[in-house]
Design a protein around this motif. Structure first.
Motif, PDB file in Angstrom:
ATOM      1  N   PHE A 147       0.710  -1.251  -0.057  1.00 52.18           N
ATOM      2  CA  PHE A 147      -0.165  -0.056  -0.034  1.00 52.18           C
ATOM      3  C   PHE A 147       0.727   1.273   0.072  1.00 52.18           C
ATOM      4  O   PHE A 147       0.685   2.279  -0.822  1.00 52.18           O
ATOM      5  CB  PHE A 147      -0.765  -0.010   1.160  1.00 52.18           C
ATOM      6  CG  PHE A 147      -1.514   1.179   1.510  1.00 52.18           C
ATOM      7  CD1 PHE A 147      -2.360   2.010   0.600  1.00 52.18           C
ATOM      8  CD2 PHE A 147      -1.178   2.136   2.672  1.00 52.18           C
ATOM      9  CE1 PHE A 147      -3.054   3.070   0.906  1.00 52.18           C
ATOM     10  CE2 PHE A 147      -1.671   3.259   3.092  1.00 52.18           C
ATOM     11  CZ  PHE A 147      -2.758   3.974   2.055  1.00 52.18           C
ATOM     12  N   TRP A 223      -6.637  -6.073   1.537  1.00 51.30           N
ATOM     13  CA  TRP A 223      -6.453  -6.734   0.302  1.00 51.30           C
ATOM     14  C   TRP A 223      -7.989  -6.713  -0.491  1.00 51.30           C
ATOM     15  O   TRP A 223      -8.262  -6.419  -1.659  1.00 51.30           O
ATOM     16  CB  TRP A 223      -5.685  -8.076   0.366  1.00 51.30           C
ATOM     17  CG  TRP A 223      -4.416  -8.045   0.168  1.00 51.30           C
ATOM     18  CD1 TRP A 223      -3.517  -7.077  -0.269  1.00 51.30           C
ATOM     19  CD2 TRP A 223      -3.574  -8.977   0.873  1.00 51.30           C
ATOM     20  NE1 TRP A 223      -2.172  -7.191   0.025  1.00 51.30           N
ATOM     21  CE2 TRP A 223      -2.200  -8.435   0.968  1.00 51.30           C
ATOM     22  CE3 TRP A 223      -3.755  -9.996   1.631  1.00 51.30           C
ATOM     23  CZ2 TRP A 223      -1.044  -9.182   1.298  1.00 51.30           C
ATOM     24  CZ3 TRP A 223      -2.714 -10.623   2.287  1.00 51.30           C
ATOM     25  CH2 TRP A 223      -1.451  -9.869   2.007  1.00 51.30           C
ATOM     26  N   THR A 225     -10.323  -4.679   0.016  1.00 49.64           N
ATOM     27  CA  THR A 225     -10.567  -3.179  -0.343  1.00 49.64           C
ATOM     28  C   THR A 225     -10.167  -2.981  -1.502  1.00 49.64           C
ATOM     29  O   THR A 225     -10.824  -2.280  -2.625  1.00 49.64           O
ATOM     30  CB  THR A 225     -10.137  -2.026   0.768  1.00 49.64           C
ATOM     31  OG1 THR A 225     -10.867  -2.381   2.038  1.00 49.64           O
ATOM     32  CG2 THR A 225     -10.299  -0.912   0.358  1.00 49.64           C
ATOM     33  N   TRP A 226      -9.051  -3.341  -1.971  1.00 54.77           N
ATOM     34  CA  TRP A 226      -8.347  -2.838  -3.046  1.00 54.77           C
ATOM     35  C   TRP A 226      -8.970  -3.962  -4.228  1.00 54.77           C
ATOM     36  O   TRP A 226      -9.053  -3.405  -5.143  1.00 54.77           O
ATOM     37  CB  TRP A 226      -6.916  -3.073  -3.122  1.00 54.77           C
ATOM     38  CG  TRP A 226      -5.944  -2.574  -1.946  1.00 54.77           C
ATOM     39  CD1 TRP A 226      -5.000  -3.328  -1.175  1.00 54.77           C
ATOM     40  CD2 TRP A 226      -6.238  -1.412  -1.236  1.00 54.77           C
ATOM     41  NE1 TRP A 226      -4.438  -2.466  -0.195  1.00 54.77           N
ATOM     42  CE2 TRP A 226      -5.147  -1.576  -0.199  1.00 54.77           C
ATOM     43  CE3 TRP A 226      -7.075  -0.163  -1.547  1.00 54.77           C
ATOM     44  CZ2 TRP A 226      -5.135  -0.431   0.787  1.00 54.77           C
ATOM     45  CZ3 TRP A 226      -6.996   0.722  -0.599  1.00 54.77           C
ATOM     46  CH2 TRP A 226      -6.197   0.758   0.395  1.00 54.77           C
ATOM     47  N   LEU A 230     -10.866  -2.124  -7.378  1.00 50.16           N
ATOM     48  CA  LEU A 230     -10.139  -2.466  -8.862  1.00 50.16           C
ATOM     49  C   LEU A 230     -11.242  -2.974  -9.661  1.00 50.16           C
ATOM     50  O   LEU A 230     -11.161  -2.749 -10.895  1.00 50.16           O
ATOM     51  CB  LEU A 230      -9.278  -3.578  -8.651  1.00 50.16           C
ATOM     52  CG  LEU A 230      -8.355  -3.948 -10.106  1.00 50.16           C
ATOM     53  CD1 LEU A 230      -7.667  -2.515 -10.476  1.00 50.16           C
ATOM     54  CD2 LEU A 230      -7.289  -4.899  -9.723  1.00 50.16           C
ATOM     55  N   ILE A 472      -4.968  -9.268  -6.043  1.00 46.69           N
ATOM     56  CA  ILE A 472      -6.045  -8.452  -5.979  1.00 46.69           C
ATOM     57  C   ILE A 472      -6.901  -8.447  -7.313  1.00 46.69           C
ATOM     58  O   ILE A 472      -8.102  -7.906  -7.343  1.00 46.69           O
ATOM     59  CB  ILE A 472      -5.700  -7.113  -5.423  1.00 46.69           C
ATOM     60  CG1 ILE A 472      -4.841  -6.141  -6.313  1.00 46.69           C
ATOM     61  CG2 ILE A 472      -5.098  -7.136  -3.785  1.00 46.69           C
ATOM     62  CD1 ILE A 472      -4.902  -4.649  -5.988  1.00 46.69           C
ATOM     63  N   MET A 531      -2.866  -1.636  -7.479  1.00 43.89           N
ATOM     64  CA  MET A 531      -3.072  -0.826  -6.345  1.00 43.89           C
ATOM     65  C   MET A 531      -3.099   0.450  -6.473  1.00 43.89           C
ATOM     66  O   MET A 531      -4.409   1.088  -6.020  1.00 43.89           O
ATOM     67  CB  MET A 531      -1.719  -0.741  -5.548  1.00 43.89           C
ATOM     68  CG  MET A 531      -1.551  -2.475  -5.040  1.00 43.89           C
ATOM     69  SD  MET A 531      -2.781  -2.767  -3.328  1.00 43.89           S
ATOM     70  CE  MET A 531      -1.924  -1.615  -2.429  1.00 43.89           C
ATOM     71  N   ALA A 534      -6.918   0.852  -7.939  1.00 45.39           N
ATOM     72  CA  ALA A 534      -7.592   0.832  -6.628  1.00 45.39           C
ATOM     73  C   ALA A 534      -7.751   1.902  -5.924  1.00 45.39           C
ATOM     74  O   ALA A 534      -9.029   2.564  -5.428  1.00 45.39           O
ATOM     75  CB  ALA A 534      -7.480  -0.638  -5.882  1.00 45.39           C
ATOM     76  N   LEU A 535      -6.491   2.678  -5.416  1.00 46.75           N
ATOM     77  CA  LEU A 535      -6.292   3.671  -4.743  1.00 46.75           C
ATOM     78  C   LEU A 535      -7.163   4.849  -5.223  1.00 46.75           C
ATOM     79  O   LEU A 535      -7.390   5.763  -4.360  1.00 46.75           O
ATOM     80  CB  LEU A 535      -4.852   4.054  -4.245  1.00 46.75           C
ATOM     81  CG  LEU A 535      -4.468   3.207  -3.244  1.00 46.75           C
ATOM     82  CD1 LEU A 535      -2.750   3.408  -3.007  1.00 46.75           C
ATOM     83  CD2 LEU A 535      -4.971   3.287  -1.984  1.00 46.75           C
TER      84      LEU A 535
END
Length: 549
Positions: A147, A223, A225-226, A230, A472, A531, A534-535
């Motif tokens: 992260f 994980w 969450t991402w 995604l 992910i 990542m 997703a972020l």
């Protein structure tokens, strides 16, 4: 079945009592106890210095030391190992003071039996673990490393970065449930963690495993969450766990444990709050018990409180095999892009549980030759290809691959290093590391497990041109079809399997395409790109919702 082994240092100068303790511990077959005897304090300290002791049973009255001085000297020698005091009735005052000073428990010699002895040892070890190791998790460390790397490259707002480094909501429970046939209440530690509440209800599996900890559950919730972000699913990440070996429980014990878990965490879960699903050590039956317990509590049937439940109770077609099927879809698409014909390609799959078994099945159906496979019991190799259907039949009959005659047994550590086109680690975390990444001999790594590759290994694999489909992305098929099940439950609809698989494939290939574009734009590997992708979604949601109050 693998039985846990616990080494007990018995510090006792009475040979009759020592033999009694050994006899009582010998009645347990899971865990299995190994007793080390020490009749003096000096011998006990010498043995402690060698390490490998899980718990100390300590008599305070020894030939070379008496009273609390005995306890303090043992504690000074080893600050971590739990100590249980053995006390006669006239020494209860001393035993209580030792507990005040840091001992975990005391047992009265006059009333000891096998159940109370084993339970005291179990609780002492659990409490020590809970105090010292809950957040100390290699999985959480890896999840936070991944992260922070992506957040730095993406230029994530420092306020949001700090907020996302740990879960937003955590509950820990000491969970009691009754064992079969004996008047004994077992107590185990249980968890539910919700990482992000910004994105909608939280979503995540429930695992039963003897190594579950708060740190592990927190990592898995991150994980998730991402993974959801995604795939553009309207969920934040969550995870639950119980530190217990489900293989050591009867079906009735498992049901009582599950219903107690549901009642303890019922304020956190719900179809519009947090939706559990199966994970390691749990299955559709466990989800059915959760659904029933929750429904009994609210007074009407609530199918959407869980996903991964039996189809007859509102479960979705295709959910059981979705993670493995999704991995095969992504491998197929990646092979197409790099000009590798999947029909005739070679594959190695680590793990033969739900994910690995279905991944191997669907890769084989697409024409791939599975040359290596493993589970916790054995690793098998056959350069001509393993017959997956026969392996599945063997596991149905024997519950493990060991004894299967259809491949050559090789050391488990060598499985990942077999020459192949596709390597799918679908078992445990931290399997591909800086130590063995130079010996990984494949073109594509497809991560069916969570966190199987360390950051250092990521860099080394990328430098060698090996494509890593990150966890992910690669194992997101399960949560995607869980989303479909949740939607079907809320709308009282049933989708056909063909529609479910087509929708899942579209979501996965879209996520892969966005990840690849991000990787090219940022000049990073696919994991970091996934990542960042997703972020960007989670960060935007946090900015738009603001901060209350």
């Amino acid at each position: 079945m693998t039985h846990k082994r616990i080494t007990v240092l018995l510090v006792e100068d009475n040979p009759v009592y020592s033999r009694l303790i050994e006899k009582l511990l010998g009645r347990s077959d899971n865990p299995v106890f190994e007793t080390v005897l020490a009749s003096t304090l000096e011998r006990a300290l010498e043995r402690l210095a060698l390490g490998g002791i899980d718990v100390v049973l300590l008599d305070l009255m020894l030939p070379d030391s008496t009273a609390l001085d005995t306890f303090y000297r043992v504690r000074a020698q080893d600050m971590q190992t739990p100590i249980i005091i053995q006390s006669a009735m006239d020494d209860v005052g001393l035993a209580s003071k030792a507990v005040e000073g840091g001992a975990e428990d005391y047992l009265l010699k006059d009333g000891i039996n096998s159940a109370t002895l084993i339970r005291s040892i179990h609780y002492a070890m659990e409490r020590t673990h809970a105090r010292g190791a809950e957040w100390s998790s290699a999985m959480l460390h890896l999840a936070q490393q991944q992260f922070l790397k992506a957040a730095h490259i993406a230029g994530l707002d420092p306020n949001i970065r700090q907020r996302l480094l740990f879960p937003e909501r955590t509950q820990i429970a000491a969970l009691p449930f009754k064992r079969d046939g004996i008047d004994q209440v077992e107590t185990v530690f249980a968890y539910r963690v919700q990482h992000v509440l910004t994105m909608g209800p939280t979503k995540g599996g429930l695992r039963y495993h003897p190594d579950v900890s708060l740190g592990e559950v927190a990592a898995l919730s991150m994980w998730m969450t991402w993974k959801c972000a995604l795939a553009k699913l309207p969920f934040g990440g969550a995870k639950g766990g119980v530190r217990v070996d489900p293989a050591a429980l009867s079906k009735d014990e498992l049901e009582r444990l599950t219903r107690r878990y549901t009642s303890e965490f019922i304020g956190m879960i719900g179809p519009d709050k947090d939706i559990p699903a199966p994970d390691m050590g749990t299955d559709a039956q466990v989800m059915a018990w959760i659904m029933d317990t929750y429904s009994e509590h609210v007074g009407y049937s609530v199918p959407s409180v869980v996903t991964g439940k039996p189809v007859v109770l509102g479960g979705s077609l295709g959910r059981h095999e979705a993670t493995g099927r999704g991995l095969a879809y992504l491998v197929s698409e990646t092979c197409r892009q790099i000009g590798l014909d999947l029909n005739g390609a070679t594959a190695v799959v680590q793990g033969f549980g739900n994910v690995g078994m279905h991944a191997a099945t669907f890769l084989a159906e697409a024409g791939a030759k599975i040359v290596g496979i493993s589970d916790a019991s054995v690793a098998l190799h056959n350069p001509k290809g393993l017959p997956i259907d026969l392996l599945k039949n063997h596991v149905r009959q024997h519950r493990q691959l060991f004894g299967c005659p259809h491949g050559e047994i090789i050391p488990s550590r060598d499985l990942l290093e077999l020459h192949c086109d596709i390597l799918a680690p679908c078992a445990l975390q931290n399997q591909i590391t800086a130590e063995n990444s130079s010996r990984i001999n494949c073109r594509i790594v497809a991560e069916g497990a969570n966190g199987p590759t360390t950051l250092e290994a990521d860099d080394m694999l990328q430098a060698r041109g090996i494509i890593v489909l990150p966890d992910i992305l690669a194992n997101a098929g399960g949560v995607i079809v869980s989303y479909f099940e949740w939607v079907q439950g809320l709308q009282n609809l049933t989708w056909p399997l063909e529609e479910i698989n087509l929708r899942m494939r579209d979501i996965l290939t879209d996520a892969l395409a966005r990840t690849q574009r991000r990787a090219q734009a940022e000049k990073v590997d696919l994991r970091t790109a996934a990542m960042i992708e997703a972020l960007s979604r989670v960060g935007a949601a946090n900015h738009l919702r603001g901060l209350f109050p």
